[in-house]
Scaffold this motif. Sequence first.
Motif, PDB file in Angstrom:
ATOM      1  N   ILE A  62      53.195  43.748  89.805  1.00 13.34           N
ATOM      2  CA  ILE A  62      52.850  45.131  89.482  1.00 13.34           C
ATOM      3  C   ILE A  62      53.904  45.743  88.568  1.00 13.34           C
ATOM      4  CG2 ILE A  62      52.514  47.431  90.460  1.00 13.34           C
ATOM      5  CD1 ILE A  62      51.294  46.151  92.901  1.00 13.34           C
ATOM      6  N   GLY A  63      55.180  45.550  88.929  1.00 15.18           N
ATOM      7  CA  GLY A  63      56.245  46.117  88.114  1.00 15.18           C
ATOM      8  C   GLY A  63      56.254  45.576  86.699  1.00 15.18           C
ATOM      9  N   TYR A  64      56.062  44.262  86.564  1.00 16.44           N
ATOM     10  CA  TYR A  64      56.053  43.672  85.228  1.00 16.44           C
ATOM     11  C   TYR A  64      54.858  44.165  84.420  1.00 16.44           C
ATOM     12  CZ  TYR A  64      55.776  40.206  81.519  1.00 16.44           C
ATOM     13  OH  TYR A  64      55.692  39.600  80.296  1.00 16.44           O
ATOM     14  N   LYS A  65      53.702  44.259  85.055  1.00 18.23           N
ATOM     15  CA  LYS A  65      52.508  44.711  84.348  1.00 18.23           C
ATOM     16  C   LYS A  65      52.669  46.156  83.878  1.00 18.23           C
ATOM     17  CE  LYS A  65      47.476  45.043  84.820  1.00 18.23           C
ATOM     18  NZ  LYS A  65      47.236  44.311  83.569  1.00 18.23           N
ATOM     19  N   VAL A  66      53.294  46.987  84.728  1.00 14.31           N
ATOM     20  CA  VAL A  66      53.518  48.380  84.334  1.00 14.31           C
ATOM     21  C   VAL A  66      54.454  48.455  83.130  1.00 14.31           C
ATOM     22  CG1 VAL A  66      54.588  50.543  85.058  1.00 14.31           C
ATOM     23  CG2 VAL A  66      53.022  49.363  86.600  1.00 14.31           C
ATOM     24  N   ARG A  67      55.554  47.687  83.157  1.00 16.77           N
ATOM     25  CA  ARG A  67      56.491  47.706  82.035  1.00 16.77           C
ATOM     26  C   ARG A  67      55.857  47.158  80.764  1.00 16.77           C
ATOM     27  NH1 ARG A  67      60.731  44.500  82.212  1.00 16.77           N
ATOM     28  NH2 ARG A  67      60.116  43.246  84.011  1.00 16.77           N
ATOM     29  N   LEU A  68      55.048  46.098  80.909  1.00 17.82           N
ATOM     30  CA  LEU A  68      54.409  45.503  79.741  1.00 17.82           C
ATOM     31  C   LEU A  68      53.399  46.459  79.118  1.00 17.82           C
ATOM     32  CD1 LEU A  68      53.947  43.039  77.931  1.00 17.82           C
ATOM     33  CD2 LEU A  68      52.261  42.224  79.591  1.00 17.82           C
ATOM     34  N   GLU A  69      52.568  47.088  79.949  1.00 19.30           N
ATOM     35  CA  GLU A  69      51.566  47.995  79.405  1.00 19.30           C
ATOM     36  C   GLU A  69      52.206  49.235  78.800  1.00 19.30           C
ATOM     37  OE1 GLU A  69      48.715  48.796  82.434  1.00 19.30           O
ATOM     38  OE2 GLU A  69      47.761  46.824  82.279  1.00 19.30           O
ATOM     39  N   ALA A  70      53.311  49.706  79.394  1.00 17.47           N
ATOM     40  CA  ALA A  70      54.019  50.853  78.809  1.00 17.47           C
ATOM     41  C   ALA A  70      54.577  50.498  77.430  1.00 17.47           C
ATOM     42  CB  ALA A  70      55.133  51.305  79.744  1.00 17.47           C
ATOM     43  N   ALA A  71      55.137  49.293  77.306  1.00 17.48           N
ATOM     44  CA  ALA A  71      55.675  48.863  76.008  1.00 17.48           C
ATOM     45  C   ALA A  71      54.555  48.676  74.985  1.00 17.48           C
ATOM     46  CB  ALA A  71      56.467  47.574  76.173  1.00 17.48           C
ATOM     47  N   GLN A  72      53.418  48.119  75.415  1.00 18.88           N
ATOM     48  CA  GLN A  72      52.286  47.956  74.507  1.00 18.88           C
ATOM     49  C   GLN A  72      51.755  49.302  74.040  1.00 18.88           C
ATOM     50  OE1 GLN A  72      49.734  45.607  77.026  1.00 18.88           O
ATOM     51  NE2 GLN A  72      50.405  43.669  76.118  1.00 18.88           N
ATOM     52  N   LEU A  73      51.673  50.241  74.964  1.00 19.45           N
ATOM     53  CA  LEU A  73      51.189  51.573  74.615  1.00 19.45           C
ATOM     54  C   LEU A  73      52.135  52.248  73.634  1.00 19.45           C
ATOM     55  CD1 LEU A  73      48.802  53.392  75.451  1.00 19.45           C
ATOM     56  CD2 LEU A  73      50.315  54.468  77.100  1.00 19.45           C
ATOM     57  N   SER A  74      53.432  52.090  73.840  1.00 19.26           N
ATOM     58  CA  SER A  74      54.410  52.664  72.930  1.00 19.26           C
ATOM     59  C   SER A  74      54.312  52.046  71.540  1.00 19.26           C
ATOM     60  CB  SER A  74      55.813  52.480  73.498  1.00 19.26           C
ATOM     61  OG  SER A  74      56.794  52.984  72.616  1.00 19.26           O
ATOM     62  N   ALA A  75      54.074  50.717  71.497  1.00 20.86           N
ATOM     63  CA  ALA A  75      53.951  50.043  70.200  1.00 20.86           C
ATOM     64  C   ALA A  75      52.711  50.521  69.452  1.00 20.86           C
ATOM     65  CB  ALA A  75      53.907  48.532  70.403  1.00 20.86           C
ATOM     66  N   VAL A  76      51.600  50.686  70.168  1.00 22.47           N
ATOM     67  CA  VAL A  76      50.374  51.162  69.525  1.00 22.47           C
ATOM     68  C   VAL A  76      50.567  52.578  69.002  1.00 22.47           C
ATOM     69  CG1 VAL A  76      47.972  51.797  69.932  1.00 22.47           C
ATOM     70  CG2 VAL A  76      48.855  49.663  70.847  1.00 22.47           C
ATOM     71  N   ARG A  77      51.184  53.416  69.819  1.00 22.35           N
ATOM     72  CA  ARG A  77      51.372  54.808  69.412  1.00 22.35           C
ATOM     73  C   ARG A  77      52.300  54.908  68.196  1.00 22.35           C
ATOM     74  NH1 ARG A  77      54.239  59.240  69.386  1.00 22.35           N
ATOM     75  NH2 ARG A  77      53.300  61.240  69.978  1.00 22.35           N
ATOM     76  N   SER A  78      53.380  54.131  68.181  1.00 24.18           N
ATOM     77  CA  SER A  78      54.302  54.189  67.042  1.00 24.18           C
ATOM     78  C   SER A  78      53.620  53.693  65.770  1.00 24.18           C
ATOM     79  CB  SER A  78      55.554  53.358  67.334  1.00 24.18           C
ATOM     80  OG  SER A  78      55.225  51.987  67.478  1.00 24.18           O
ATOM     81  N   GLY A  79      52.740  52.689  65.896  1.00 18.73           N
ATOM     82  CA  GLY A  79      52.010  52.220  64.726  1.00 18.73           C
ATOM     83  C   GLY A  79      51.065  53.270  64.171  1.00 18.73           C
ATOM     84  N   LEU A  80      50.354  53.958  65.059  1.00 22.15           N
ATOM     85  CA  LEU A  80      49.457  55.015  64.611  1.00 22.15           C
ATOM     86  C   LEU A  80      50.239  56.190  64.025  1.00 22.15           C
ATOM     87  CD1 LEU A  80      46.886  55.049  67.563  1.00 22.15           C
ATOM     88  CD2 LEU A  80      46.568  54.086  65.276  1.00 22.15           C
ATOM     89  N   ALA A  81      51.366  56.520  64.648  1.00 18.61           N
ATOM     90  CA  ALA A  81      52.193  57.607  64.121  1.00 18.61           C
ATOM     91  C   ALA A  81      52.741  57.258  62.747  1.00 18.61           C
ATOM     92  CB  ALA A  81      53.335  57.908  65.091  1.00 18.61           C
ATOM     93  N   ARG A  82      53.098  56.002  62.544  1.00 13.32           N
ATOM     94  CA  ARG A  82      53.595  55.577  61.231  1.00 13.32           C
ATOM     95  C   ARG A  82      52.490  55.709  60.175  1.00 13.32           C
ATOM     96  NH1 ARG A  82      55.372  49.439  60.171  1.00 13.32           N
ATOM     97  NH2 ARG A  82      53.176  49.188  60.686  1.00 13.32           N
TER      98      ARG A  82
END
Length: 410
Positions: free
Chosen positions: A121-141
Amino acid sequence: MGAAAALAGLSGCLSVKRELAAETQQTIASWEKRHSTAAKPTARVALTWDDAVARLRTGNDKIRAADLDSLRAAENLRQVRRSLIPQLNLQAGYNRALDGHTTIDPFTFAAGVFFDVPGMIGYKVRLEAAQLSAVRSGLARELVWREQMVELFRAFADNAQLAADLARLVEAEKASPAAPQRFRAVLVQRRLAASSALAESDERVGRLIGEPAGVFACVASTLPVLGYEHAAERPAAAVLARLPLRLAAVELVALRARELGVNLQNWPELNVYVSTPAVYRRTGGEGAFWTTEDVFAGANVFWTLDTRGRRAGQKRLLAAEAAFRREALERESARLSRRIAHALAALSDTDARLAALPATTGASALDASVAAQRAALNSERREWQLVLWFFDDNRWSPSGPMPLPSPAGL
Protein backbone atom coordinates in the motif's frame (compact mmCIF):
# COMPACT_ATOMS: atom_id res chain seq x y z
CA MET A 1 47.19 17.98 15.14
CA GLY A 2 46.38 16.73 11.67
CA ALA A 3 42.68 16.38 12.54
CA ALA A 4 42.65 19.83 14.13
CA ALA A 5 44.23 21.36 11.03
CA ALA A 6 41.73 19.61 8.79
CA LEU A 7 38.83 20.94 10.88
CA ALA A 8 40.30 24.43 10.80
CA GLY A 9 40.69 24.24 7.03
CA LEU A 10 37.14 22.98 6.65
CA SER A 11 35.88 25.83 8.84
CA GLY A 12 37.71 28.29 6.61
CA CYS A 13 36.15 26.80 3.48
CA LEU A 14 32.68 27.14 4.96
CA SER A 15 33.03 30.74 6.14
CA VAL A 16 29.84 32.37 4.94
CA LYS A 17 31.04 35.93 5.48
CA ARG A 18 34.27 35.36 3.56
CA GLU A 19 32.59 33.57 0.67
CA LEU A 20 29.78 36.15 0.48
CA ALA A 21 32.23 39.06 0.47
CA ALA A 22 34.34 37.47 -2.27
CA GLU A 23 31.30 36.67 -4.41
CA THR A 24 29.92 40.18 -3.95
CA GLN A 25 33.20 41.75 -5.05
CA GLN A 26 33.35 39.48 -8.08
CA THR A 27 29.79 40.34 -9.04
CA ILE A 28 30.44 44.08 -8.69
CA ALA A 29 33.62 43.80 -10.77
CA SER A 30 31.74 41.92 -13.48
CA TRP A 31 29.02 44.57 -13.44
CA GLU A 32 31.51 47.41 -13.80
CA LYS A 33 33.35 45.63 -16.59
CA ARG A 34 30.13 45.02 -18.47
CA HIS A 35 29.14 48.68 -18.37
CA SER A 36 32.63 49.94 -19.19
CA THR A 37 33.13 47.74 -22.25
CA ALA A 38 29.60 47.20 -23.52
CA ALA A 39 28.82 49.11 -26.67
CA LYS A 40 25.33 50.16 -27.57
CA PRO A 41 24.01 48.27 -30.58
CA THR A 42 24.10 50.40 -33.69
CA ALA A 43 22.09 48.15 -36.01
CA ARG A 44 18.98 46.09 -35.53
CA VAL A 45 19.51 42.38 -36.11
CA ALA A 46 16.90 40.79 -38.36
CA LEU A 47 14.86 38.21 -36.46
CA THR A 48 12.63 35.70 -38.25
CA TRP A 49 9.77 33.89 -36.58
CA ASP A 50 11.50 30.50 -36.69
CA ASP A 51 14.64 31.99 -35.15
CA ALA A 52 12.56 33.68 -32.45
CA VAL A 53 10.83 30.39 -31.59
CA ALA A 54 14.18 28.59 -31.37
CA ARG A 55 15.54 31.28 -29.04
CA LEU A 56 12.35 31.18 -26.99
CA ARG A 57 12.73 27.44 -26.53
CA THR A 58 16.23 27.73 -25.06
CA GLY A 59 16.29 31.20 -23.50
CA ASN A 60 12.89 31.93 -21.99
CA ASP A 61 13.08 31.88 -18.19
CA LYS A 62 9.52 30.68 -17.63
CA ILE A 63 9.92 27.80 -20.08
CA ARG A 64 13.23 26.78 -18.55
CA ALA A 65 11.70 26.88 -15.06
CA ALA A 66 8.84 24.67 -16.28
CA ASP A 67 11.40 22.30 -17.83
CA LEU A 68 13.21 22.13 -14.49
CA ASP A 69 9.99 21.34 -12.62
CA SER A 70 9.19 18.60 -15.12
CA LEU A 71 12.72 17.19 -14.82
CA ARG A 72 12.44 17.21 -11.03
CA ALA A 73 9.11 15.36 -11.13
CA ALA A 74 10.49 12.78 -13.57
CA GLU A 75 13.51 12.20 -11.35
CA ASN A 76 11.28 11.77 -8.28
CA LEU A 77 9.31 9.13 -10.16
CA ARG A 78 12.50 7.31 -11.12
CA GLN A 79 13.71 7.39 -7.51
CA VAL A 80 10.50 5.76 -6.28
CA ARG A 81 11.04 2.86 -8.68
CA ARG A 82 14.76 2.67 -7.93
CA SER A 83 14.05 2.32 -4.22
CA LEU A 84 13.43 -1.38 -4.91
CA ILE A 85 17.04 -1.87 -6.08
CA PRO A 86 19.28 -3.38 -3.35
CA GLN A 87 21.87 -1.05 -1.90
CA LEU A 88 25.48 -2.17 -1.43
CA ASN A 89 27.30 -0.81 1.62
CA LEU A 90 31.09 -0.93 2.00
CA GLN A 91 32.96 0.03 5.15
CA ALA A 92 36.71 0.12 5.79
CA GLY A 93 38.74 1.28 8.77
CA TYR A 94 42.21 1.41 10.27
CA ASN A 95 42.87 1.20 14.03
CA ARG A 96 46.26 1.22 15.69
CA ALA A 97 47.50 1.79 19.23
CA LEU A 98 49.39 5.02 19.88
CA ASP A 99 52.48 3.20 21.20
CA GLY A 100 52.63 1.17 17.99
CA HIS A 101 52.53 -2.22 19.79
CA THR A 102 49.72 -4.42 18.55
CA THR A 103 49.30 -8.02 17.53
CA ILE A 104 45.96 -7.51 15.81
CA ASP A 105 45.48 -6.67 12.16
CA PRO A 106 44.62 -2.92 12.26
CA PHE A 107 42.58 -3.07 9.08
CA THR A 108 38.80 -3.74 9.15
CA PHE A 109 36.46 -4.23 6.24
CA ALA A 110 32.76 -5.04 5.90
CA ALA A 111 30.43 -5.49 2.93
CA GLY A 112 26.65 -5.59 3.26
CA VAL A 113 23.55 -5.51 1.13
CA PHE A 114 20.48 -3.54 2.17
CA PHE A 115 17.05 -4.45 0.80
CA ASP A 116 14.15 -2.06 1.20
CA VAL A 117 10.98 -4.09 0.81
CA PRO A 118 8.16 -1.54 1.11
CA GLY A 119 4.59 -2.40 1.94
CA MET A 120 2.34 -2.79 -1.05
CA ILE A 121 0.00 0.00 0.00
CA GLY A 122 2.75 2.44 0.95
CA TYR A 123 4.72 1.82 -2.22
CA LYS A 124 1.63 2.13 -4.41
CA VAL A 125 0.70 5.42 -2.76
CA ARG A 126 4.21 6.84 -3.28
CA LEU A 127 4.33 5.61 -6.88
CA GLU A 128 0.94 7.03 -7.82
CA ALA A 129 1.77 10.35 -6.14
CA ALA A 130 5.00 10.58 -8.16
CA GLN A 131 3.17 9.65 -11.38
CA LEU A 132 0.52 12.25 -10.72
CA SER A 133 3.18 14.89 -10.07
CA ALA A 134 4.96 13.97 -13.31
CA VAL A 135 1.75 14.23 -15.33
CA ARG A 136 0.85 17.56 -13.77
CA SER A 137 4.32 19.05 -14.36
CA GLY A 138 4.17 17.96 -18.00
CA LEU A 139 0.80 19.60 -18.52
CA ALA A 140 1.95 22.73 -16.70
CA ARG A 141 5.02 22.90 -18.93
CA GLU A 142 2.82 22.67 -22.03
CA LEU A 143 0.58 25.42 -20.65
CA VAL A 144 3.59 27.70 -20.06
CA TRP A 145 4.90 26.92 -23.54
CA ARG A 146 1.63 27.94 -25.15
CA GLU A 147 1.40 31.12 -23.07
CA GLN A 148 4.92 32.19 -24.04
CA MET A 149 4.36 31.31 -27.70
CA VAL A 150 1.21 33.44 -27.83
CA GLU A 151 3.03 36.25 -26.03
CA LEU A 152 5.92 35.99 -28.50
CA PHE A 153 3.54 36.16 -31.47
CA ARG A 154 1.92 39.28 -30.05
CA ALA A 155 5.26 40.94 -29.25
CA PHE A 156 6.75 39.95 -32.63
CA ALA A 157 3.83 41.41 -34.61
CA ASP A 158 3.73 44.58 -32.51
CA ASN A 159 7.47 45.08 -32.92
CA ALA A 160 7.29 44.77 -36.69
CA GLN A 161 4.33 47.18 -36.83
CA LEU A 162 6.03 49.74 -34.58
CA ALA A 163 9.19 49.59 -36.70
CA ALA A 164 7.12 50.19 -39.86
CA ASP A 165 5.28 53.11 -38.23
CA LEU A 166 8.57 54.68 -37.13
CA ALA A 167 10.02 54.30 -40.63
CA ARG A 168 6.99 56.06 -42.13
CA LEU A 169 7.28 58.93 -39.64
CA VAL A 170 10.98 59.33 -40.41
CA GLU A 171 10.25 59.46 -44.16
CA ALA A 172 7.43 61.93 -43.60
CA GLU A 173 9.75 64.16 -41.59
CA LYS A 174 12.42 64.01 -44.30
CA ALA A 175 9.85 64.75 -47.01
CA SER A 176 8.62 67.92 -45.28
CA PRO A 177 11.67 70.18 -44.99
CA ALA A 178 9.67 73.28 -45.93
CA ALA A 179 6.62 72.52 -43.82
CA PRO A 180 5.54 74.97 -41.11
CA GLN A 181 7.40 74.73 -37.82
CA ARG A 182 4.27 73.68 -35.96
CA PHE A 183 3.65 70.80 -38.37
CA ARG A 184 7.28 69.65 -38.15
CA ALA A 185 7.13 69.79 -34.33
CA VAL A 186 4.15 67.45 -34.41
CA LEU A 187 6.06 65.05 -36.66
CA VAL A 188 9.09 65.14 -34.35
CA GLN A 189 6.91 64.48 -31.33
CA ARG A 190 5.26 61.51 -33.04
CA ARG A 191 8.63 60.16 -34.15
CA LEU A 192 10.04 60.36 -30.62
CA ALA A 193 6.95 58.64 -29.19
CA ALA A 194 7.18 55.89 -31.81
CA SER A 195 10.90 55.46 -31.11
CA SER A 196 10.22 55.12 -27.38
CA ALA A 197 7.45 52.58 -28.02
CA LEU A 198 9.75 50.59 -30.30
CA ALA A 199 12.50 50.55 -27.64
CA GLU A 200 10.01 49.13 -25.13
CA SER A 201 8.94 46.55 -27.69
CA ASP A 202 12.59 45.61 -28.31
CA GLU A 203 13.03 45.01 -24.59
CA ARG A 204 9.88 42.91 -24.50
CA VAL A 205 11.01 40.70 -27.38
CA GLY A 206 14.50 40.35 -25.93
CA ARG A 207 13.13 39.40 -22.53
CA LEU A 208 10.92 36.71 -24.04
CA ILE A 209 13.70 35.06 -26.02
CA GLY A 210 16.27 35.39 -23.23
CA GLU A 211 18.42 38.08 -24.88
CA PRO A 212 17.47 41.37 -23.20
CA ALA A 213 20.59 43.15 -24.43
CA GLY A 214 19.86 42.46 -28.09
CA VAL A 215 18.05 44.80 -30.50
CA PHE A 216 16.10 42.86 -33.08
CA ALA A 217 14.16 43.82 -36.20
CA CYS A 218 11.27 41.38 -36.35
CA VAL A 219 10.55 40.37 -39.95
CA ALA A 220 6.78 40.54 -40.26
CA SER A 221 6.71 38.51 -43.49
CA THR A 222 7.94 35.41 -41.61
CA LEU A 223 5.01 35.31 -39.20
CA PRO A 224 2.77 32.27 -39.70
CA VAL A 225 -0.86 32.85 -40.54
CA LEU A 226 -3.02 32.38 -37.48
CA GLY A 227 -5.97 31.04 -39.42
CA TYR A 228 -9.60 31.15 -38.34
CA GLU A 229 -10.17 33.69 -41.11
CA HIS A 230 -13.52 32.20 -42.06
CA ALA A 231 -16.32 31.01 -39.84
CA ALA A 232 -16.13 27.51 -41.32
CA GLU A 233 -12.51 27.21 -40.11
CA ARG A 234 -13.33 28.01 -36.51
CA PRO A 235 -13.77 25.06 -34.14
CA ALA A 236 -16.76 24.70 -31.87
CA ALA A 237 -16.30 25.86 -28.29
CA ALA A 238 -17.05 22.35 -26.99
CA VAL A 239 -13.87 20.88 -28.54
CA LEU A 240 -11.50 23.53 -27.19
CA ALA A 241 -9.66 24.00 -23.87
CA ARG A 242 -8.66 20.35 -23.47
CA LEU A 243 -5.36 21.27 -21.81
CA PRO A 244 -6.86 23.20 -18.84
CA LEU A 245 -9.49 20.46 -18.54
CA ARG A 246 -6.75 17.84 -18.22
CA LEU A 247 -5.10 19.95 -15.53
CA ALA A 248 -8.43 20.15 -13.71
CA ALA A 249 -8.72 16.36 -13.88
CA VAL A 250 -5.27 16.03 -12.30
CA GLU A 251 -6.38 18.32 -9.46
CA LEU A 252 -9.46 16.19 -8.81
CA VAL A 253 -7.49 12.95 -8.83
CA ALA A 254 -4.99 14.49 -6.39
CA LEU A 255 -7.86 15.40 -4.05
CA ARG A 256 -9.16 11.84 -4.11
CA ALA A 257 -5.65 10.53 -3.44
CA ARG A 258 -5.32 12.78 -0.40
CA GLU A 259 -8.70 11.59 0.88
CA LEU A 260 -7.54 7.99 0.52
CA GLY A 261 -4.31 8.79 2.37
CA VAL A 262 -6.26 10.17 5.33
CA ASN A 263 -8.53 7.11 5.40
CA LEU A 264 -5.51 4.77 5.34
CA GLN A 265 -4.28 6.32 8.58
CA ASN A 266 -7.06 4.47 10.40
CA TRP A 267 -5.66 1.13 9.30
CA PRO A 268 -3.17 -0.75 11.49
CA GLU A 269 0.47 -0.61 10.39
CA LEU A 270 2.15 -3.94 9.72
CA ASN A 271 5.95 -3.99 9.82
CA VAL A 272 7.86 -7.03 8.61
CA TYR A 273 11.61 -6.99 9.08
CA VAL A 274 14.60 -9.22 8.50
CA SER A 275 17.84 -8.64 10.42
CA THR A 276 21.01 -10.05 8.94
CA PRO A 277 24.74 -9.39 9.52
CA ALA A 278 27.10 -8.14 6.85
CA VAL A 279 27.69 -10.30 3.81
CA TYR A 280 31.41 -10.28 4.63
CA ARG A 281 33.34 -8.81 7.56
CA ARG A 282 37.05 -8.87 8.34
CA THR A 283 38.19 -7.72 11.78
CA GLY A 284 41.38 -8.49 13.68
CA GLY A 285 42.82 -10.47 10.83
CA GLU A 286 39.86 -12.87 10.68
CA GLY A 287 37.09 -12.92 8.07
CA ALA A 288 33.45 -13.91 8.59
CA PHE A 289 30.90 -14.67 5.88
CA TRP A 290 27.14 -14.39 6.02
CA THR A 291 25.33 -17.43 7.41
CA THR A 292 21.65 -18.23 7.84
CA GLU A 293 22.23 -18.85 11.55
CA ASP A 294 22.56 -15.09 12.14
CA VAL A 295 19.37 -14.11 10.28
CA PHE A 296 16.36 -13.04 12.32
CA ALA A 297 12.87 -12.30 11.01
CA GLY A 298 9.97 -10.67 12.78
CA ALA A 299 6.74 -8.75 12.38
CA ASN A 300 4.69 -6.37 14.46
CA VAL A 301 1.41 -4.54 14.17
CA PHE A 302 1.01 -0.95 15.31
CA TRP A 303 -2.38 0.66 15.66
CA THR A 304 -3.13 4.08 17.11
CA LEU A 305 -6.64 5.02 18.12
CA ASP A 306 -7.67 8.52 17.14
CA THR A 307 -8.58 9.54 20.66
CA ARG A 308 -7.69 13.19 20.05
CA GLY A 309 -9.75 13.41 16.87
CA ARG A 310 -6.77 14.49 14.78
CA ARG A 311 -7.55 12.28 11.79
CA ALA A 312 -11.22 13.14 12.00
CA GLY A 313 -10.26 16.82 11.91
CA GLN A 314 -8.05 16.20 8.88
CA LYS A 315 -10.95 14.52 7.10
CA ARG A 316 -13.24 17.47 7.79
CA LEU A 317 -10.66 19.98 6.59
CA LEU A 318 -9.89 17.92 3.50
CA ALA A 319 -13.59 17.57 2.71
CA ALA A 320 -14.00 21.35 2.95
CA GLU A 321 -10.90 21.89 0.78
CA ALA A 322 -12.14 19.36 -1.78
CA ALA A 323 -15.52 21.07 -1.99
CA PHE A 324 -13.83 24.46 -2.41
CA ARG A 325 -11.44 23.19 -5.09
CA ARG A 326 -14.25 21.54 -7.06
CA GLU A 327 -16.29 24.74 -6.95
CA ALA A 328 -13.23 26.77 -7.99
CA LEU A 329 -12.58 24.42 -10.91
CA GLU A 330 -16.21 24.71 -11.97
CA ARG A 331 -15.99 28.50 -11.89
CA GLU A 332 -12.74 28.41 -13.87
CA SER A 333 -14.36 26.11 -16.42
CA ALA A 334 -17.31 28.51 -16.74
CA ARG A 335 -14.91 31.45 -17.16
CA LEU A 336 -12.99 29.67 -19.94
CA SER A 337 -16.25 28.74 -21.64
CA ARG A 338 -17.41 32.37 -21.63
CA ARG A 339 -14.03 33.55 -22.88
CA ILE A 340 -14.02 31.14 -25.82
CA ALA A 341 -17.65 31.87 -26.70
CA HIS A 342 -16.90 35.59 -26.55
CA ALA A 343 -13.86 35.18 -28.81
CA LEU A 344 -15.93 33.31 -31.41
CA ALA A 345 -18.71 35.90 -31.27
CA ALA A 346 -16.23 38.78 -31.39
CA LEU A 347 -14.55 37.30 -34.45
CA SER A 348 -17.89 37.17 -36.26
CA ASP A 349 -18.61 40.76 -35.25
CA THR A 350 -15.16 41.88 -36.43
CA ASP A 351 -15.74 40.13 -39.77
CA ALA A 352 -18.98 42.06 -40.22
CA ARG A 353 -17.38 45.40 -39.38
CA LEU A 354 -14.45 44.76 -41.72
CA ALA A 355 -16.80 43.81 -44.53
CA ALA A 356 -18.77 47.02 -43.98
CA LEU A 357 -15.73 49.25 -44.48
CA PRO A 358 -15.50 50.92 -47.89
CA ALA A 359 -12.53 50.22 -50.11
CA THR A 360 -9.75 52.83 -50.14
CA THR A 361 -8.86 54.33 -53.51
CA GLY A 362 -6.49 57.20 -52.78
CA ALA A 363 -4.63 59.21 -50.20
CA SER A 364 -7.51 61.40 -49.05
CA ALA A 365 -8.32 62.03 -45.39
CA LEU A 366 -11.33 59.71 -45.70
CA ASP A 367 -9.19 56.92 -47.11
CA ALA A 368 -6.66 57.42 -44.32
CA SER A 369 -9.45 57.18 -41.74
CA VAL A 370 -10.76 53.96 -43.30
CA ALA A 371 -7.26 52.49 -43.38
CA ALA A 372 -6.81 53.31 -39.69
CA GLN A 373 -10.13 51.65 -38.86
CA ARG A 374 -9.16 48.57 -40.85
CA ALA A 375 -5.80 48.34 -39.05
CA ALA A 376 -7.52 48.63 -35.66
CA LEU A 377 -10.05 45.93 -36.56
CA ASN A 378 -7.31 43.62 -37.85
CA SER A 379 -5.42 44.10 -34.56
CA GLU A 380 -8.62 43.28 -32.66
CA ARG A 381 -9.17 40.21 -34.83
CA ARG A 382 -5.63 39.02 -34.11
CA GLU A 383 -6.29 39.08 -30.36
CA TRP A 384 -9.37 36.86 -30.71
CA GLN A 385 -7.49 34.56 -33.09
CA LEU A 386 -4.75 34.19 -30.47
CA VAL A 387 -7.35 33.13 -27.91
CA LEU A 388 -8.60 30.37 -30.21
CA TRP A 389 -5.06 29.34 -31.10
CA PHE A 390 -4.13 28.96 -27.43
CA PHE A 391 -7.06 26.66 -26.66
CA ASP A 392 -7.05 24.69 -29.94
CA ASP A 393 -5.21 21.43 -29.18
CA ASN A 394 -5.28 20.44 -32.86
CA ARG A 395 -2.91 23.30 -33.62
CA TRP A 396 -0.26 22.08 -31.18
CA SER A 397 1.72 19.02 -32.20
CA PRO A 398 1.76 16.29 -29.51
CA SER A 399 5.28 15.19 -30.49
CA GLY A 400 8.34 16.44 -28.66
CA PRO A 401 8.85 17.72 -25.15
CA MET A 402 7.46 21.18 -25.93
CA PRO A 403 4.84 21.16 -28.70
CA LEU A 404 5.15 23.68 -31.50
CA PRO A 405 2.41 24.78 -33.82
CA SER A 406 3.01 23.39 -37.28
CA PRO A 407 3.75 26.21 -39.74
CA ALA A 408 2.10 24.16 -42.49
CA GLY A 409 -1.12 24.05 -40.53
CA LEU A 410 -1.15 27.71 -39.63
